[in-house]
Each structure stands twice: as structure tokens, then as C-alpha cells.
Design a protein around this motif. Structure first.
Motif, PDB file in Angstrom:
ATOM      1  N   TRP A 208      -4.390   2.413   3.050  1.00 49.76           N
ATOM      2  CA  TRP A 208      -4.215   3.797   2.841  1.00 49.76           C
ATOM      3  C   TRP A 208      -5.083   4.555   3.587  1.00 49.76           C
ATOM      4  O   TRP A 208      -6.306   4.115   3.889  1.00 49.76           O
ATOM      5  N   LYS A 209      -4.396   5.578   4.385  1.00 51.03           N
ATOM      6  CA  LYS A 209      -5.361   6.555   4.919  1.00 51.03           C
ATOM      7  C   LYS A 209      -5.497   8.139   4.088  1.00 51.03           C
ATOM      8  O   LYS A 209      -4.695   8.408   3.755  1.00 51.03           O
ATOM      9  N   LEU A 210      -6.753   8.285   3.921  1.00 50.02           N
ATOM     10  CA  LEU A 210      -7.124   9.593   3.255  1.00 50.02           C
ATOM     11  C   LEU A 210      -7.800  10.381   4.236  1.00 50.02           C
ATOM     12  O   LEU A 210      -8.983  10.116   4.796  1.00 50.02           O
ATOM     13  N   THR A 211      -7.332  11.725   4.135  1.00 51.31           N
ATOM     14  CA  THR A 211      -7.815  12.632   5.101  1.00 51.31           C
ATOM     15  C   THR A 211      -8.522  13.970   4.219  1.00 51.31           C
ATOM     16  O   THR A 211      -7.689  14.417   3.242  1.00 51.31           O
ATOM     17  N   VAL A 212      -9.801  14.320   4.355  1.00 53.61           N
ATOM     18  CA  VAL A 212     -10.289  15.307   3.913  1.00 53.61           C
ATOM     19  C   VAL A 212     -10.610  16.281   4.663  1.00 53.61           C
ATOM     20  O   VAL A 212     -11.303  16.200   5.850  1.00 53.61           O
ATOM     21  N   ASN A 213      -9.849  17.359   4.484  1.00 56.58           N
ATOM     22  CA  ASN A 213     -10.043  18.872   5.385  1.00 56.58           C
ATOM     23  C   ASN A 213     -11.018  19.710   4.857  1.00 56.58           C
ATOM     24  O   ASN A 213     -10.865  20.112   3.622  1.00 56.58           O
ATOM     25  N   GLY A 214     -11.662  20.208   5.748  1.00 55.35           N
ATOM     26  CA  GLY A 214     -12.564  21.155   5.206  1.00 55.35           C
ATOM     27  C   GLY A 214     -12.639  22.387   6.614  1.00 55.35           C
ATOM     28  O   GLY A 214     -11.570  22.648   6.922  1.00 55.35           O
ATOM     29  N   GLN A 215     -13.942  22.864   6.570  1.00 52.91           N
ATOM     30  CA  GLN A 215     -14.011  23.869   7.707  1.00 52.91           C
ATOM     31  C   GLN A 215     -15.060  23.450   8.605  1.00 52.91           C
ATOM     32  O   GLN A 215     -16.601  23.396   8.336  1.00 52.91           O
ATOM     33  N   MET A 274     -10.475   8.405   6.439  1.00 53.49           N
ATOM     34  CA  MET A 274     -11.057   7.210   6.020  1.00 53.49           C
ATOM     35  C   MET A 274      -9.902   6.300   5.648  1.00 53.49           C
ATOM     36  O   MET A 274      -8.682   6.828   5.256  1.00 53.49           O
ATOM     37  N   TRP A 275     -10.166   5.278   6.038  1.00 54.93           N
ATOM     38  CA  TRP A 275      -9.144   4.233   5.810  1.00 54.93           C
ATOM     39  C   TRP A 275      -9.451   3.013   4.605  1.00 54.93           C
ATOM     40  O   TRP A 275     -10.509   2.602   4.636  1.00 54.93           O
ATOM     41  N   ILE A 276      -8.756   3.088   3.814  1.00 55.38           N
ATOM     42  CA  ILE A 276      -9.037   2.101   2.204  1.00 55.38           C
ATOM     43  C   ILE A 276      -8.121   0.921   2.256  1.00 55.38           C
ATOM     44  O   ILE A 276      -6.715   1.279   2.690  1.00 55.38           O
ATOM     45  N   ASP A 277      -8.811  -0.087   1.979  1.00 56.04           N
ATOM     46  CA  ASP A 277      -7.810  -1.376   1.850  1.00 56.04           C
ATOM     47  C   ASP A 277      -8.058  -1.704   0.232  1.00 56.04           C
ATOM     48  O   ASP A 277      -9.254  -1.694  -0.406  1.00 56.04           O
ATOM     49  N   LEU A 278      -7.181  -1.925  -0.489  1.00 53.87           N
ATOM     50  CA  LEU A 278      -6.906  -2.110  -1.768  1.00 53.87           C
ATOM     51  C   LEU A 278      -5.995  -3.335  -1.857  1.00 53.87           C
ATOM     52  O   LEU A 278      -5.062  -3.859  -1.373  1.00 53.87           O
ATOM     53  N   ARG A 279      -6.620  -4.311  -3.046  1.00 48.30           N
ATOM     54  CA  ARG A 279      -6.060  -5.552  -3.343  1.00 48.30           C
ATOM     55  C   ARG A 279      -6.071  -6.131  -4.764  1.00 48.30           C
ATOM     56  O   ARG A 279      -7.012  -5.668  -5.502  1.00 48.30           O
ATOM     57  N   HIS A 280      -4.899  -6.469  -5.129  1.00 44.55           N
ATOM     58  CA  HIS A 280      -4.856  -7.013  -6.425  1.00 44.55           C
ATOM     59  C   HIS A 280      -3.880  -7.933  -6.779  1.00 44.55           C
ATOM     60  O   HIS A 280      -3.115  -7.775  -6.087  1.00 44.55           O
ATOM     61  N   PRO A 281      -4.063  -8.764  -7.421  1.00 48.74           N
ATOM     62  CA  PRO A 281      -2.906  -9.841  -7.978  1.00 48.74           C
ATOM     63  C   PRO A 281      -1.666  -9.374  -8.426  1.00 48.74           C
ATOM     64  O   PRO A 281      -0.576  -9.947  -8.085  1.00 48.74           O
ATOM     65  N   ARG A 282      -1.711  -8.299  -9.087  1.00 46.12           N
ATOM     66  CA  ARG A 282      -0.620  -7.768  -9.763  1.00 46.12           C
ATOM     67  C   ARG A 282      -0.350  -6.164  -8.853  1.00 46.12           C
ATOM     68  O   ARG A 282      -1.266  -5.463  -8.936  1.00 46.12           O
TER      69      ARG A 282
END
Length: 402
Positions: A208-215, A274-282
Motif C-alpha cells: 500500500w502507498k500512504l501519502t501524508v499531505n501537509g504544508q 510511504m510504502w507499507i508491506d502487509l502480510r497475514h495467512p488470512r
């Protein structure tokens, strides 16, 4: 492996950096093409950039083929064996079968898949996804690397016509089974004191890509109370990702890449990716974990006067390898234990289309995606021999050449 040990060494990070279409990865593909041709295999590259090396039967018909192989690209600063071990072992397995005087009654192919790691364009197993239709061709063509180059443009510069990328049913119809050999990326075989294992499943995982937008603003003239700093929000979000993952048994959550924009030392960032790697058997737990992270990120960002956007870049469901094929391998390799893995592979993408299986070779450090990844020579030889035994059995009643 010694022939290619100098290709793509990263003097800055340590280990190896071999992103797709880099000089290093291109040199490795040339090496494979030369080695396969030297063995009399018929080598070609398909419209999705997958390199195929065929050992044809006497009839020349390419149907119900037994396929092996892996990838040659790497993560930044990765290990020496992640990917290339499977390719080199496939070539050695052909040598072993020939020394045994065997001629397959089913065709055998070695496949080299591009952009398996997704380290340049962000989508793992891109070649096998294109082959199977798991990613739309237009989406793949428009993927961009950090320099803004599209996958289509880079592929075209490397002799591939991007207009023809996409689902390749003709090639899929030629394939019967796929067995991928890979260095184990954990400690399973170390703890079992065994050199080779048979794969059972791959954890569901996604990026997933998460972007935080500020000033964006000046670091010296902007008072602390007046800031909308996305870096502060990003730091809190990262800690929250770790803490959220701890609430889900067997979950893995990693932020492996963070990019502030514009990235100056004396500049308050305008946004942070930021790029997030998530893993789970279910798979439902993976989805719930992603949603929890998103909701928490929104709250944290708002506290800092920032906003967030959140989107999936790639997603693979939990894969259970074909039971019938695994049973065949257990018969052919009776001493090999069965292990699951938390790492993604092209075999996992192909499993929805043909029976697939994996063999893992012991990594005494238990460490991967790192310069500390290791395979001992004796284990590498045992892995290639096990692959040869598996291929010989799957190729049908192979004939002894008279």
C-alpha cells in the motif's frame, strides 16, 4: 553462481542491487541466454519480457510442459541468491538430467521472470502478473519508477514492444506445471537440519502507498506552532503501524521506504510518501489490518493539520500450492520436509492457472533481502539435484538415450 557473483554488487548499500532493466539485470539476462543456448536450449523473450529456454521433445510440440525457473532482479542491497539461485539451479538440473542420459517425453522450459521484486516499479511479480492477466496491461505500462520513467518507455528502450504486453493465453496453454526453486528466506530448514524443503503455501501479502499531505515551508522562519509538518505525522503513523500489527496474531507490517518531498534538510516537507508491506495467512485479516492503519493514519494526520491518501499497489491472496503436485514431489523427494513461506513468488501468481510448487534451499543465516543471505555450496548442489529428481519424475517416463 560464481560466474555472476560480481554482477550488480552494491558498494554503497552492500549486497546486490539488480533492478529490472538495469545494467546488472540486463547482464544477468544475457548470461542466462548464453548459458541456455550453450546447452542447446531454444531461447526467446515473450511480449511480457519473460525469457524462456526450451528443451523440446522429438516432436517439437510445446504442450503440457514442465517449467522451472525464477527471477534475476533484486531488492536494493539484497542477497546474492534470491532469484538467481533458482535460475542457476535450473540450468544445472538440465546438466544433471543429460548426464543421466534422459530425454524428456514432455517439453521442459526454464522461465526467467522480470520485476519479481517490484523494486523499481512497485508491483511485485510484474512479469507473471502480465502473463496471467493479474494486472491490466495499461496499468503496467504506466507504472513509473522514482525517476519518472514509465515501465513502457523503459521496456521499449530494452527492445520490448510495450503495445503487446498483457495476458498471454497461448503461452499459458503450453504450460503443464511450474516448480520454482528458491533460497529459503527464513530459518525453517536451519531448525529442521535439512538442506531442501517442499513449499506448502505463501502468506497473503500486499503493498500500500500512504501519502501524508501537509504544508511545505521554511525550516528557519516557520514557528513550531504554525507547522503542518507531514514528517511528524508520518513518524507517528509508522509507530502506529507497528503497534496495530501487534494486535493481529501472525501479522507482519513493514514500512520499507519513506520519501519526503521535496526532501531538503532546511525545508519542511510538503508531503511524505510511504510504502507499507502487509502480510497475514488470512486474507480478511490483511484487509482489516490495512483498514485499521488507514483509519489511524487519518486521525494522526488530522492532529498535525495534515491529510492522508491511501491506496493498494499490489495484492496477492494466500496461496496453497497444488496438493496433487506437492504429493508427487513428496514421493520423488521423500526426505524433504514441507514448509510454508511468508515471501511472495511468481509461483504464487501462476497457481491460479496451472499447478505450481516450490522447493526451498537452506539459508544458514535465516536472513534474506540482505547482504547476510547465504547458501552453502553443498546445499546448493543438493538443491539442484533435488530439482533434477523432481523434474525427471514430472517429465513422465523419461527415456534412457541408447
Amino acid at each position: 553462481m560464481r560466474d555472476i557473483s560480481g554482477i550488480g554488487q552494491d558498494k554503497t548499500r552492500g549486497g546486490y542491487s539488480r533492478p529490472v532493466f538495469s545494467t546488472a539485470e540486463t547482464d544477468l539476462r544475457h548470461w542466462f541466454t548464453e548459458q541456455a543456448a550453450r546447452r542447446g536450449l531454444d531461447v526467446g523473450t515473450d511480449r511480457n519480457g519473460i525469457v524462456w529456454a526450451w528443451w523440446d521433445t522429438a516432436t517439437g510440440a510445446r504442450q503440457n510442459a514442465v517449467v522451472t525457473g525464477s527471477h534475476l532482479d533484486s531488492v536494493p542491497g539484497g542477497g546474492e541468491f534470491d532469484g538467481p539461485l533458482g535460475v542457476a539451479s535450473a540450468l544445472i538440473a538440465v546438466d544433471i538430467l543429460r548426464r543421466r542420459g534422459l530425454r524428456p517425453r514432455r517439453p521442459l522450459a526454464i522461465a526467467v521472470f522480470p520485476e519479481e521484486e517490484g523494486s523499481r516499479f512497485g508491483v511485485a511479480c510484474l512479469g507473471s502478473r502480465l502473463l496471467t492477466g493479474a494486472i491490466a496491461a495499461d496499468k503496467a505500462r504506466n507504472l513509473r519508477d522514482l525517476d519518472g520513467n514509465t515501465y513502457a518507455d523503459v521496456a521499449a528502450a530494452n527492445g520490448q514492444d510495450p503495445r503487446h504486453m498483457g495476458t498471454d493465453r497461448r503461452t499459458l496453454q503450453q504450460l503443464g506445471v511450474f516448480v520454482e526453486l528458491h533460497v529459503e528466506q527464513g530459518r525453517g530448514l536451519v531448525d529442521l537440519h535439512q538442506p531442501v524443503a517442499i513449499g506448502s503455501s505463501i502468506l497473503g501479502h500486499g503493498r500500500w502507498k500512504l501519502t501524508v499531505n501537509g504544508q511545505g515551508n521554511h525550516a528557519g522562519t516557520t514557528l513550531m506552532k504554525d507547522r503542518k509538518d507531514p514528517m511528524i505525522a508520518a513518524a507517528k503513523i509508522m509507530v502506529g503501524i507497528r503497534d496495530t500489527a501487534k494486535n493481529y496474531r501472525d501479522a507482519r507490517a513493514t514500512v520499507g521506504r519513506l520519501q519526503p518531498v521535496p526532501g531538503g534538510t532546511n525545508v519542511i516537507a510538503s508531503r511524505v510518501d510511504m510504502w507499507i508491506d502487509l502480510r497475514h495467512p488470512r486474507d480478511e485479516i490483511t484487509a482489516a489490518l490495512a483498514e485499521s492503519i488507514h483509519l489511524n493514519a487519518q486521525v494522526v494526520a488530522a492532529e498535525e493539520g495534515c491529510t492522508v491518501s491511501f491506496g493498494v499497489e499490489s495484492l496477492s491472496q494466500t496461496v496453497h500450492f497444488d496438493t496433487g503436485l506437492r504429493n508427487q514431489l513428496q514421493t520423488l523427494l521423500p526426505d524433504a520436509p514441507v514448509l510454508d513461506t511468508g515471501a511472495g513468488h511468481d509461483a504464487g501468481i501462476l497457481t491460479g492457472h496451472i499447478p505450481t510448487a516450490m522447493l526451498f534451499v537452506r539459508n544458514p543465516t535465516g536472513i534474506s533481502h540482505s547482504p547476510d543471505e547465504l547458501v552453502e555450496d553443498d546445499d546448493a548442489e543438493k538443491g539442484a539435484a533435488a530439482l533434477a529428481d523432481a523434474l525427471a519424475g514430472l517429465l513422465g517416463a523419461a527415456q534412457v538415450i541408447g
